[in-house]
Design an enzyme around this catalytic site. Structure first.
Site, short mmCIF file in Angstrom:
data_model
loop_
_atom_site.label_atom_id
_atom_site.label_comp_id
_atom_site.label_asym_id
_atom_site.label_seq_id
_atom_site.Cartn_x
_atom_site.Cartn_y
_atom_site.Cartn_z
N SER A 1 0.81 -1.21 0.00
CA SER A 1 0.00 0.00 0.00
C SER A 1 0.85 1.26 0.00
CB SER A 1 -0.93 0.01 1.22
OG SER A 1 -0.18 -0.13 2.42
N HIS B 1 -2.71 -3.03 -5.75
CA HIS B 1 -3.14 -2.71 -4.40
C HIS B 1 -4.65 -2.85 -4.27
CE1 HIS B 1 -3.64 0.61 -1.12
NE2 HIS B 1 -3.70 -0.61 -0.59
N GLU C 1 -5.85 -0.34 -7.04
CA GLU C 1 -4.89 0.72 -7.39
C GLU C 1 -3.71 0.05 -8.09
OE1 GLU C 1 -3.17 4.65 -5.11
OE2 GLU C 1 -3.11 2.74 -4.04
N ASN D 1 -3.05 6.13 -0.20
CA ASN D 1 -2.50 6.37 1.14
C ASN D 1 -1.78 7.70 1.26
OD1 ASN D 1 -3.36 4.20 2.79
ND2 ASN D 1 -2.09 2.85 1.57
#
Length: 296
Positions: free
Chosen positions: A118, A139, A151, A189
């Protein structure tokens, strides 16, 4: 692509194995112990049972999904025939580099190597392999069987063909692939973790309590759960690790983890998985109960 190996049978790994197996792929689920694999397989079975109860899956489809999964403690055996390897181990850079270095020799030359990281650099992960053009970030979001987004992160050397293959594969799984470039935290993130960190700072500085912070964000910003509840759900240790990647990667003090978060992780209060975080977990109800330390 017909054969997929998933390394790691924790929350993310078993979810990834579940979704591939449900869509007809032959899946090797790999972990270091039979105990971990047993827990992972049990989680998959429970999630499938919920789908059967909701009417989104038949009992026969559940059984077929489980038949598509083989568990192994040998990475060499598990990845040998895989067309795609998805690494879903702990969010630890050294561990991931070790795994991908081993995959260079163990996986067949045509295999694509994907990481569910991540935040950790795909370019750096790819640099320890003999096929950086075939290394990519994939991800998934938690819970994997439910969340639509994948992702897709292109490393510096990731080829167009591999990117297209993984995007098409994600759509085949019923997901929505969204691509981004390889910079610390990627997109999800890079935006999410500073918000969570700021919520922890607001608590740390006495601006408001746990319930107040989460209620304001849920009702004011239409978030399905507040940032402190989400942090508990993700794992406070994971949040801390990602913030450190952002802080180291950008060298910007705005990403520095809140001291309260650091202390909580050092104390073993890692959120839902440890039973204690900003909320108390494991009490057998769906009620949100603020942890004793943060009660007024």
């Amino acid at each position: 692509m017909k054969k997929v190996a998933v390394i790691g049978s924790g929350t993310m790994g078993n979810g990834i194995a579940h979704i591939f197996a449900q869509h007809g792929f032959v899946v090797s689920l790999i972990d270091i112990s039979e105990e971990a694999l047993g827990k992972g397989l049990s989680a998959i079975s429970r999630n499938l049972d919920r789908m059967v109860t909701k009417g989104t899956l038949s009992e026969m489809q559940k059984e077929e999904t489980l038949k598509n999964i083989t568990t192994l403690t040998s990475m060499e055996e598990g990845v040998r025939e895989a067309d795609l390897v998805v690494e879903a181990a702990t969010e630890n850079e050294a561990l991931k580099l070790k795994i991908f270095s081993q995959l260079s020799d163990l996986a067949k030359p045509s295999a694509i190597l994907a990481s569910n990281t991540s935040s950790i650099s795909i370019t750096k992960i790819a640099s320890v392999t003999n096929r950086p053009d075939k290394v990519i970030g994939m991800h998934f979001m938690n819970p994997v069987p439910v969340m639509k987004l994948v992702e897709i992160i292109r490393g510096y050397s990731t080829s167009d063909a591999v990117t297209t293959t993984i995007e098409d594969l994600s759509r085949l799984l019923g997901k929505v692939p969204t691509s981004c470039q390889d910079y610390p935290g990627f997109v999800a993130n890079r935006i999410l973790m500073p918000m969570i960190n700021e919520a922890i700072y607001a608590l740390y500085e006495g601006v408001a309590g746990v319930e107040e912070i989460d209620t304001i964000m849920k009702l004011g910003m239409a978030h399905p759960m507040g940032p402190l509840q989400l942090a508990d759900f993700i794992g406070l240790d994971v949040c801390l690790s990602i913030l450190r990647v952002l802080h180291d990667g950008f060298g910007n003090p705005k990403y520095a983890p809140c001291p309260l978060l650091v202390n909580m992780v050092q104390a073993g209060h890692k959120g839902a998985k440890s039973g204690q975080g900003f909320y108390a977990w494991g009490h057998g109800t769906k009620d949100l109960i603020v942890a004793d330390r943060f009660k007024k």
